[in-house]
Design a protein around this motif. Structure first.
Motif, PDB file in Angstrom:
ATOM      1  N   ASP A  81       0.812  -1.221   0.000  1.00  0.00           N
ATOM      2  CA  ASP A  81       0.000   0.000   0.000  1.00  0.00           C
ATOM      3  C   ASP A  81       0.843   1.268   0.000  1.00  0.00           C
ATOM      4  O   ASP A  81       0.301   2.362  -0.199  1.00  0.00           O
ATOM      5  N   ARG A  82       2.143   1.141   0.231  1.00  0.00           N
ATOM      6  CA  ARG A  82       2.981   2.338   0.159  1.00  0.00           C
ATOM      7  C   ARG A  82       3.019   2.888  -1.271  1.00  0.00           C
ATOM      8  O   ARG A  82       3.387   4.046  -1.478  1.00  0.00           O
ATOM      9  N   TRP A  83       2.609   2.047  -2.249  1.00  0.00           N
ATOM     10  CA  TRP A  83       2.627   2.486  -3.640  1.00  0.00           C
ATOM     11  C   TRP A  83       1.339   3.190  -4.061  1.00  0.00           C
ATOM     12  O   TRP A  83       1.219   3.613  -5.214  1.00  0.00           O
ATOM     13  N   ILE A  84       0.394   3.324  -3.133  1.00  0.00           N
ATOM     14  CA  ILE A  84      -0.820   4.088  -3.451  1.00  0.00           C
ATOM     15  C   ILE A  84      -0.454   5.552  -3.657  1.00  0.00           C
ATOM     16  O   ILE A  84      -0.896   6.207  -4.602  1.00  0.00           O
ATOM     17  N   GLN A  85       0.374   6.061  -2.774  1.00  0.00           N
ATOM     18  CA  GLN A  85       0.912   7.421  -2.908  1.00  0.00           C
ATOM     19  C   GLN A  85       2.415   7.357  -2.630  1.00  0.00           C
ATOM     20  O   GLN A  85       2.871   7.687  -1.537  1.00  0.00           O
ATOM     21  N   PRO A  86       3.191   6.913  -3.595  1.00  0.00           N
ATOM     22  CA  PRO A  86       4.632   6.732  -3.369  1.00  0.00           C
ATOM     23  C   PRO A  86       5.327   8.049  -3.051  1.00  0.00           C
ATOM     24  O   PRO A  86       5.059   9.074  -3.672  1.00  0.00           O
ATOM     25  N   LYS A  87       6.210   8.010  -2.063  1.00  0.00           N
ATOM     26  CA  LYS A  87       6.955   9.200  -1.648  1.00  0.00           C
ATOM     27  C   LYS A  87       8.452   9.057  -1.907  1.00  0.00           C
ATOM     28  O   LYS A  87       9.243   9.847  -1.431  1.00  0.00           O
ATOM     29  N   GLN A  88       8.810   8.033  -2.656  1.00  0.00           N
ATOM     30  CA  GLN A  88      10.221   7.784  -2.928  1.00  0.00           C
ATOM     31  C   GLN A  88      10.777   8.815  -3.898  1.00  0.00           C
ATOM     32  O   GLN A  88      10.096   9.225  -4.835  1.00  0.00           O
ATOM     33  N   PRO A  89      12.016   9.263  -3.692  1.00  0.00           N
ATOM     34  CA  PRO A  89      12.619  10.230  -4.617  1.00  0.00           C
ATOM     35  C   PRO A  89      12.679   9.692  -6.038  1.00  0.00           C
ATOM     36  O   PRO A  89      12.703   8.483  -6.267  1.00  0.00           O
ATOM     37  N   ASP A  90      12.700  10.609  -7.003  1.00  0.00           N
ATOM     38  CA  ASP A  90      12.748  10.211  -8.407  1.00  0.00           C
ATOM     39  C   ASP A  90      13.974   9.355  -8.685  1.00  0.00           C
ATOM     40  O   ASP A  90      15.075   9.619  -8.193  1.00  0.00           O
ATOM     41  N   ASN A  91      13.779   8.315  -9.508  1.00  0.00           N
ATOM     42  CA  ASN A  91      14.849   7.439  -9.987  1.00  0.00           C
ATOM     43  C   ASN A  91      15.480   6.565  -8.911  1.00  0.00           C
ATOM     44  O   ASN A  91      16.496   5.916  -9.154  1.00  0.00           O
TER      45      ASN A  91
END
Length: 206
Positions: A81-91
């Motif tokens: 579910d962390r991929w519902i609104q991902p907050k990971q930096p680009d690339n």
């Protein structure tokens, strides 16, 4: 998913939810990337935000596992579910690489994996004790059994995991001993030197 019975149950009850399946695949590839490390050679000088300069021609090696954990809260937790609104930096998430040399089979890999997972999860439950980020020598142990037994899988999982962990330890111990023994043979017999000489003798003269 073999270590997360709740996620398996959720997917079983929502097989038509392609977005859930996509998030599960993304999270699986984040924690268990296809490659451990890769490298690139700088084609020009690059100025980094911290002021350092990567000179042209430098070989840059980076760690996929470390990159996939960058900016993630509790990165070792399997949470689709962390991929519902991902907050990971680009690339930072690049299981198939990035840029012009990204794996061209990305879409095919996702499609075939989604089909296989959907087909298997319809009929089976999977359990495993594997906790490492890359496959060890000899592979890990993953058990599966029929879906007909339903809720009993929770009880079975608790009973089977200690046995799986013990068997996994024995398998890895066996392969580790073989690696150590082979290294000792190489050191005692000067194997690499003999190999180079043999290959040199076998090469045709020009």
């Amino acid at each position: 998913m073999s270590q997360n019975i709740d996620i398996q149950a959720r997917l079983k009850n929502n097989l038509a939810d392609n977005q859930l399946l996509q998030r599960i695949l993304d999270e699986s590839l984040r924690i268990y990337p296809l490659f451990g490390i890769t490298n690139r050679i700088a084609d020009q000088d690059y100025q980094m935000r911290n002021g350092q300069v990567i000179p042209e021609g430098m070989n840059i090696v980076f760690d996929f596992v470390a990159c996939h954990a960058e900016g993630i809260i509790n990165p070792n937790v399997f949470d689709p579910d962390r991929w519902i609104q991902p907050k990971q930096p680009d690339n930072c998430y690049m299981p198939f690489g990035a840029g012009p040399r990204m794996c061209p089979a990305k879409k095919f890999a996702y499609n075939i994996t989604a089909t296989l997972v959907t087909d298997m999860i319809k009929n089976y439950w999977f359990i495993s004790s594997i906790e490492h980020d890359r496959p060890l020598t000899g592979g890990g142990l993953v058990y599966f059994f029929s879906d007909n037994q339903g809720i009993k899988q929770r009880i079975k999982r608790r009973l089977m995991l200690p046995m799986i962990s013990f068997k996994e330890a024995l398998v890895q111990r066996c392969y580790s001993r073989k690696v150590i023994k082979n290294c000792e043979i190489v050191n005692k017999t000067d194997f690499l030197t003999k190999l180079v000489k043999t290959e040199a003798q076998d090469m045709p003269s020009l």
